[in-house]
Design an enzyme around this catalytic site. Structure first.
Site, PDB file in Angstrom:
ATOM      1  CE  LYS A 198       1.989   0.715  12.943  1.00 36.71           C
ATOM      2  NZ  LYS A 198       1.111   1.169  11.910  1.00 36.71           N
ATOM      3  N   GLY A 207      -3.202   5.777   5.229  1.00 38.40           N
ATOM      4  CA  GLY A 207      -3.557   5.801   3.812  1.00 38.40           C
ATOM      5  C   GLY A 207      -2.282   5.799   2.991  1.00 38.40           C
ATOM      6  CE  LYS A 239       0.506   4.454  14.538  1.00 39.34           C
ATOM      7  NZ  LYS A 239      -0.895   4.481  14.114  1.00 39.34           N
ATOM      8  CB  THR A 255      -0.911   0.008   1.257  1.00 34.13           C
ATOM      9  OG1 THR A 255      -1.626  -1.222   1.289  1.00 34.13           O
ATOM     10  CG2 THR A 255      -1.870   1.173   1.250  1.00 34.13           C
TER      11      THR A 255
HETATM   12  N1  LIG Z   1      -0.948   1.399   5.236  1.00 29.96           N
HETATM   13  C1  LIG Z   1      -0.891   2.565   5.890  1.00 29.96           C
HETATM   14  O1  LIG Z   1      -1.781   3.400   5.779  1.00 29.96           O
HETATM   15  C2  LIG Z   1       0.296   2.865   6.784  1.00 29.96           C
HETATM   16  C3  LIG Z   1       0.321   4.089   7.492  1.00 29.96           C
HETATM   17  C4  LIG Z   1       1.438   4.404   8.284  1.00 29.96           C
HETATM   18  C5  LIG Z   1       2.482   3.493   8.375  1.00 29.96           C
HETATM   19  N2  LIG Z   1       2.409   2.306   7.692  1.00 29.96           N
HETATM   20  C6  LIG Z   1       3.554   1.387   7.816  1.00 29.96           C
HETATM   21  O2  LIG Z   1       4.149   1.223   6.533  1.00 29.96           O
HETATM   22  C7  LIG Z   1       4.711  -0.079   6.417  1.00 29.96           C
HETATM   23  C8  LIG Z   1       4.138  -0.762   5.161  1.00 29.96           C
HETATM   24  O3  LIG Z   1       2.743  -0.882   5.290  1.00 29.96           O
HETATM   25  P1  LIG Z   1       1.815  -1.310   4.055  1.00 29.96           P
HETATM   26  O4  LIG Z   1       0.411  -1.037   4.478  1.00 29.96           O
HETATM   27  O5  LIG Z   1       2.306  -0.714   2.781  1.00 29.96           O
HETATM   28  O6  LIG Z   1       2.069  -2.904   4.033  1.00 29.96           O
HETATM   29  P2  LIG Z   1       1.698  -3.936   2.875  1.00 29.96           P
HETATM   30  O7  LIG Z   1       0.674  -3.372   1.957  1.00 29.96           O
HETATM   31  O8  LIG Z   1       1.401  -5.235   3.556  1.00 29.96           O
HETATM   32  O9  LIG Z   1       3.051  -4.102   2.037  1.00 29.96           O
HETATM   33  C9  LIG Z   1       4.196  -4.735   2.559  1.00 29.96           C
HETATM   34  C10 LIG Z   1       5.216  -4.899   1.439  1.00 29.96           C
HETATM   35  O10 LIG Z   1       6.416  -5.417   2.029  1.00 29.96           O
HETATM   36  C11 LIG Z   1       6.779  -6.611   1.361  1.00 29.96           C
HETATM   37  N3  LIG Z   1       7.335  -7.564   2.336  1.00 29.96           N
HETATM   38  C12 LIG Z   1       6.793  -7.960   3.505  1.00 29.96           C
HETATM   39  N4  LIG Z   1       7.595  -8.846   4.120  1.00 29.96           N
HETATM   40  C13 LIG Z   1       8.660  -9.006   3.305  1.00 29.96           C
HETATM   41  C14 LIG Z   1       9.844  -9.790   3.383  1.00 29.96           C
HETATM   42  N5  LIG Z   1      10.062 -10.616   4.398  1.00 29.96           N
HETATM   43  N6  LIG Z   1      10.739  -9.688   2.372  1.00 29.96           N
HETATM   44  C15 LIG Z   1      10.525  -8.877   1.325  1.00 29.96           C
HETATM   45  N7  LIG Z   1       9.416  -8.103   1.186  1.00 29.96           N
HETATM   46  C16 LIG Z   1       8.509  -8.180   2.177  1.00 29.96           C
HETATM   47  C17 LIG Z   1       5.503  -7.173   0.775  1.00 29.96           C
HETATM   48  O11 LIG Z   1       5.857  -8.014  -0.301  1.00 29.96           O
HETATM   49  P3  LIG Z   1       4.774  -8.795  -1.213  1.00 29.96           P
HETATM   50  O12 LIG Z   1       4.240  -7.720  -2.115  1.00 29.96           O
HETATM   51  O13 LIG Z   1       5.583  -9.803  -1.958  1.00 29.96           O
HETATM   52  O14 LIG Z   1       3.790  -9.367  -0.261  1.00 29.96           O
HETATM   53  C18 LIG Z   1       4.791  -5.892   0.350  1.00 29.96           C
HETATM   54  O15 LIG Z   1       5.246  -5.455  -0.908  1.00 29.96           O
HETATM   55  C19 LIG Z   1       4.380  -0.793   7.739  1.00 29.96           C
HETATM   56  O16 LIG Z   1       5.460  -0.671   8.617  1.00 29.96           O
HETATM   57  C20 LIG Z   1       3.182  -0.020   8.269  1.00 29.96           C
HETATM   58  O17 LIG Z   1       3.065  -0.079   9.682  1.00 29.96           O
HETATM   59  C21 LIG Z   1       1.356   1.976   6.907  1.00 29.96           C
END
Ligand SMILES: NC(=O)c1ccc[n+]([C@@H]2O[C@H](COP(=O)([O-])OP(=O)(O)OC[C@H]3O[C@@H](n4cnc5c(N)ncnc54)[C@H](OP(=O)(O)O)[C@@H]3O)[C@@H](O)[C@H]2O)c1
Length: 411
Positions: A94, A291, A194, A18
């Site tokens: 976090k 987001g 956080k 995301t």
């Molecule tokens: N979503 C939000 O709104 C938001 C807001 C603030 C902070 N965050 C933080 O941002 C970070 C990412 O969140 P997200 O929502 O983008 O997560 P996500 O959609 O689940 O994406 C995670 C990505 O990391 C890759 N990944 C996970 N484990 C891996 C591993 N062992 N080796 C290589 N690649 C790996 C996944 O690969 P695959 O594509 O192959 O599965 C995917 O591309 C997190 O720390 C989250 O707490 C998110």
């Protein structure tokens, strides 16, 4: 290793979900503008997901690594390796920072590189930057935060529509504000991570996620909120980090706020952080807490900042003791037999523990009555001791409900 063209700045991207995918698009969209601003042209050197990319290869080709995988391993290992190799790191993770922060900050310090994490707390709300730069010279006394958008959305829906917790959670899931498994959000654990990060910054003291007691919103009822409205209160999941008697208290709890508190008006999925310091009274920052595009914007802001290194490095942590028993105002809700003298007996027990009542609402309920009251600030241990005694009285019908009240209004 292929030589990068002069004037380029290469970003290794770990994670393409995301936030990672939104960051990649935003970086490409803003490349020309950033080059005009900074004099270096940023570009993605490589992308790592579970199915593509090789970390060692990406690391070698990067000036800076952006970690957007989430979780603690292998994120910790990759971030440590990047810092050890003298690369700046930007992360939104976090969990990683609240559990391994000291190791990571130490590695950044030793290697003279930057570790930036604006997006790890309150999304695009620039709380980290304001605390570490704008307020770097201020003595921060307290930080209050609404740092979880899912729970704030649910509580706002309960307050505005009278919905039950279960119905409001379902609505949040349907609208994409809560995940299918919302446990980390509704239990308060996400907010606790956080607050550990904010406390580290505000007080320059090491705080681990395990040291932050947290309580979630799962047991709150529409009734709590309806009664509180009569007392002029609104309910939020509040993270608190404050200096107390030479120590530090960090926690996450549901709390009632009076209408004039700056966090009382934060509605829906928005996040907000209030920073209190004698020199500035208070500053409140609010905005979207999550987001893909919003978080990506905060991540890219960190990347651009790292392209122009600041002259200072983060200082090692101070050792401040963690304080568990903290003074607070409290809301108390009790169901009692509707007979004379009940309120007087409750008030007497509270008085014996040094608890004084600020306001009370009493409503009849057939043979029983409900008492909802707000007590003036008192040590939590004293208030809990009084409630334990009240619970044992023969006219008390149900387990008393206790919720903190934040009574500052800054008027
Ligand atoms: N979503 C939000 O709104 C938001 C807001 C603030 C902070 N965050 C933080 O941002 C970070 C990412 O969140 P997200 O929502 O983008 O997560 P996500 O959609 O689940 O994406 C995670 C990505 O990391 C890759 N990944 C996970 N484990 C891996 C591993 N062992 N080796 C290589 N690649 C790996 C996944 O690969 P695959 O594509 O192959 O599965 C995917 O591309 C997190 O720390 C989250 O707490 C998110």
């Amino acid at each position: 290793m292929s030589e990068a063209p002069a004037g380029s700045f290469r970003v290794g991207l770990l994670g393409h979900g995301t936030v990672g995918a939104a960051f990649h698009s935003l970086l490409e969209e803003r490349t020309d503008a950033i080059e005009r601003e900074v004099g270096l042209r940023p570009g993605v050197a490589g992308v790592l997901t579970r199915s593509r990319g090789d970390f060692a290869d990406i690391l070698e080709r990067s000036d800076l690594v952006v970690e957007l995988m989430g979780g603690t391993e292998p994120a910790r290992e990759y971030v440590m390796r990047a810092l050890g190799a003298g690369k700046h790191v930007v992360t939104a993770n976090k969990q990683l920072l609240s559990q391994h922060g000291e190791e990571l900050y130490g590695a950044a310090y030793e290697n003279g590189v930057q570790l930036r994490f604006e997006a790890a707390v309150a999304g695009v709300v620039p709380a980290i930057r304001v605390m570490s730069e704008t307020l770097a010279a201020a003595h921060i006394e307290r930080v209050h935060g609404i740092v979880n958008g899912t729970t704030n959305f649910i509580l706002t829906a309960m307050e505005e529509t009278g919905a039950s917790y279960e119905d409001a959670l379902k609505q949040a899931q349907e609208l994409g504000f809560a995940e299918a498994d919302p446990s980390d959000d509704v239990s308060g654990k996400d907010a606790a991570a956080k607050m550990a990060i904010l406390a580290r910054l505000a007080f320059n003291a090491a705080v681990h996620l395990d040291e932050v007691p947290y309580e979630g919103i799962e047991r709150l009822t529409a009734e709590d909120i309806a009664y509180a409205k009569d007392l002029g209160l609104s309910l939020k999941l509040i993270g608190t980090a404050e200096r107390i008697d030479g120590g530090l208290a960090v926690s996450v709890h549901p709390a009632f706020l009076y209408g004039a508190h700056p966090l009382a008006s934060v509605r829906g999925s928005f996040n907000a952080v209030t920073i209190e310091s004698p020199a500035i009274t208070e500053i409140t920052l609010s905005g979207p807490g999550a987001g893909g595009p919003q978080t990506a914007s905060a991540v890219l802001g960190d990347v651009v900042s790292a392209m122009i290194p600041p002259p200072t490095l983060p200082a090692p942590a101070e050792d401040l003791p963690l304080v568990q028993d903290v003074e607070s105002a409290f809301y108390l809700h009790i169901e009692v037999a509707d007979r004379p003298g009940v309120l007087a007996q409750v008030a007497e027990i509270l008085g014996l523990q040094g608890v004084s009542i600020k306001s009370v609402v009493q409503k009849g309920l057939g043979e029983d009555a409900r008492l909802a009251m707000v007590a003036h600030p008192v040590l939590e241990s004293k208030f809990r001791a009084a409630v334990e005694m009240i619970e044992r009285l023969d006219f008390v019908r149900t387990k008393p409900r206790v919720i903190r009240v934040i009574d500052e209004t800054f008027e």
